[in-house]
Write an enzyme that holds these catalytic residues in place. Structure first.
Site, PDB file in Angstrom:
ATOM      1  N   GLN A 190      -9.468 -11.633   1.586  1.00  0.00           N
ATOM      2  CA  GLN A 190      -8.994 -13.005   1.446  1.00  0.00           C
ATOM      3  C   GLN A 190      -8.822 -13.606   2.841  1.00  0.00           C
ATOM      4  O   GLN A 190      -8.801 -12.894   3.839  1.00  0.00           O
ATOM      5  CB  GLN A 190      -7.653 -13.044   0.705  1.00  0.00           C
ATOM      6  CG  GLN A 190      -7.716 -12.558  -0.720  1.00  0.00           C
ATOM      7  CD  GLN A 190      -6.323 -12.480  -1.340  1.00  0.00           C
ATOM      8  OE1 GLN A 190      -5.376 -12.015  -0.723  1.00  0.00           O
ATOM      9  NE2 GLN A 190      -6.222 -12.936  -2.574  1.00  0.00           N
ATOM     10  N   VAL A 218      -1.961 -13.432   3.267  1.00  0.00           N
ATOM     11  CA  VAL A 218      -2.795 -13.075   2.127  1.00  0.00           C
ATOM     12  C   VAL A 218      -2.625 -11.584   1.898  1.00  0.00           C
ATOM     13  O   VAL A 218      -2.345 -10.815   2.818  1.00  0.00           O
ATOM     14  CB  VAL A 218      -4.291 -13.435   2.332  1.00  0.00           C
ATOM     15  CG1 VAL A 218      -4.487 -14.944   2.293  1.00  0.00           C
ATOM     16  CG2 VAL A 218      -4.839 -12.848   3.612  1.00  0.00           C
ATOM     17  N   SER A 219      -2.823 -11.164   0.638  1.00  0.00           N
ATOM     18  CA  SER A 219      -2.525  -9.789   0.254  1.00  0.00           C
ATOM     19  C   SER A 219      -3.641  -8.795   0.531  1.00  0.00           C
ATOM     20  O   SER A 219      -3.375  -7.614   0.684  1.00  0.00           O
ATOM     21  CB  SER A 219      -2.187  -9.732  -1.238  1.00  0.00           C
ATOM     22  OG  SER A 219      -1.078 -10.538  -1.512  1.00  0.00           O
ATOM     23  N   THR A 220      -4.881  -9.252   0.551  1.00  0.00           N
ATOM     24  CA  THR A 220      -5.980  -8.321   0.746  1.00  0.00           C
ATOM     25  C   THR A 220      -6.847  -8.744   1.917  1.00  0.00           C
ATOM     26  O   THR A 220      -6.877  -9.921   2.287  1.00  0.00           O
ATOM     27  CB  THR A 220      -6.864  -8.220  -0.524  1.00  0.00           C
ATOM     28  OG1 THR A 220      -7.453  -9.493  -0.772  1.00  0.00           O
ATOM     29  CG2 THR A 220      -6.056  -7.790  -1.734  1.00  0.00           C
TER      30      THR A 220
END
Length: 173
Positions: free
Chosen positions: A16, A11-13
Site C-alpha cells: 500500500q 498504511v498497514s502493508t
C-alpha cells in the site's frame, strides 16, 4: 505566524502507499494556511502496534512542543486500540497539541471533537475485533474442510515470513 502542523500517515502493508493520504492532508493544510512542520510516515505497519518508528518520533516531537497540531486522514491511522488512541490524545492534550482528523471532520480542540474522537475510537477497536473473528472463523472452516493453509507450494514468493499475529493466536487456541 501560521500554525505549525505535523502530518501523520500510515498504511498497514508494504504493497500500500501513503501517497493518497499525504496529498489530501497537504491540500488541507494549504486550504487552512497551516505550515507543515514535518510528515511522519509509517509504512507496512499495523495500527495495532503501539510502538511505531515514525509515531514514536512524532510523540517525542510533541513532548518537545515542536508543532501546534497533528493532522491525520482518519483517526484509525493512529491506531485501532481505544486505550492507545486515548493515551496518545491525552499526551497531545497535556502538551497543548490538538488532533485534526480531516475525513471525519474532528478537531479535538472543540468539546464535540473530543466526544466524537472517543466514540469513533471505540468503533475502530470493535471493527478490528470483528475482522479478527471473521478471519479466525474462516481459518477454522478451512481446517475442518481439510484445505491447506498458507502459501501454495511452488509460490513465486519465497520470502521468509515471521509467524505472528492472527496465525499464532489461531494455532495456540
Amino acid at each position: 505566524m501560521n500554525e505549525q502542523i505535523a502530518i501523520y500517515v500510515r498504511v498497514s502493508t508494504s504493497d500500500q502507499t501513503t501517497l493518497n493520504q499525504e496529498l489530501e492532508l497537504i491540500e488541507y493544510c494549504k486550504r487552512n494556511n497551516y505550515e507543515i512542520y514535518k510528515i511522519y510516515k509509517d509504512e507496512g505497519i499495523s495500527g495495532t502496534k503501539t510502538s511505531r518508528l515514525q509515531l514514536d518520533l512524532m510523540l517525542q516531537d510533541i513532548r518537545n512542543k515542536l508543532f501546534d497540531a497533528v493532522v491525520v486522514w482518519k483517526f484509525d491511522r493512529l491506531g485501532r486500540s481505544t486505550s492507545h488512541l486515548l493515551q496518545v490524545l491525552e499526551e497531545m492534550k497535556n502538551k497543548g497539541v490538538r488532533l485534526i482528523v480531516t475525513s471525519q471532520n474532528i478537531d479535538t480542540e472543540t468539546p464535540m471533537g473530543k466526544f466524537f474522537f472517543t466514540i469513533l475510537s471505540g468503533f475502530a477497536e470493535m471493527e478490528r475485533e470483528m475482522i479478527r473473528d471473521r478471519i479466525l472463523l474462516g481459518l477454522e472452516r478451512r481446517k475442518k474442510e481439510g484445505k491447506l493453509m498458507g502459501r501454495p507450494k511452488g509460490s513465486k514468493d519465497k520470502g521468509y515470513r515471521k509467524k505472528s499475529g492472527y496465525y499464532l493466536r489461531y494455532k495456540n487456541r
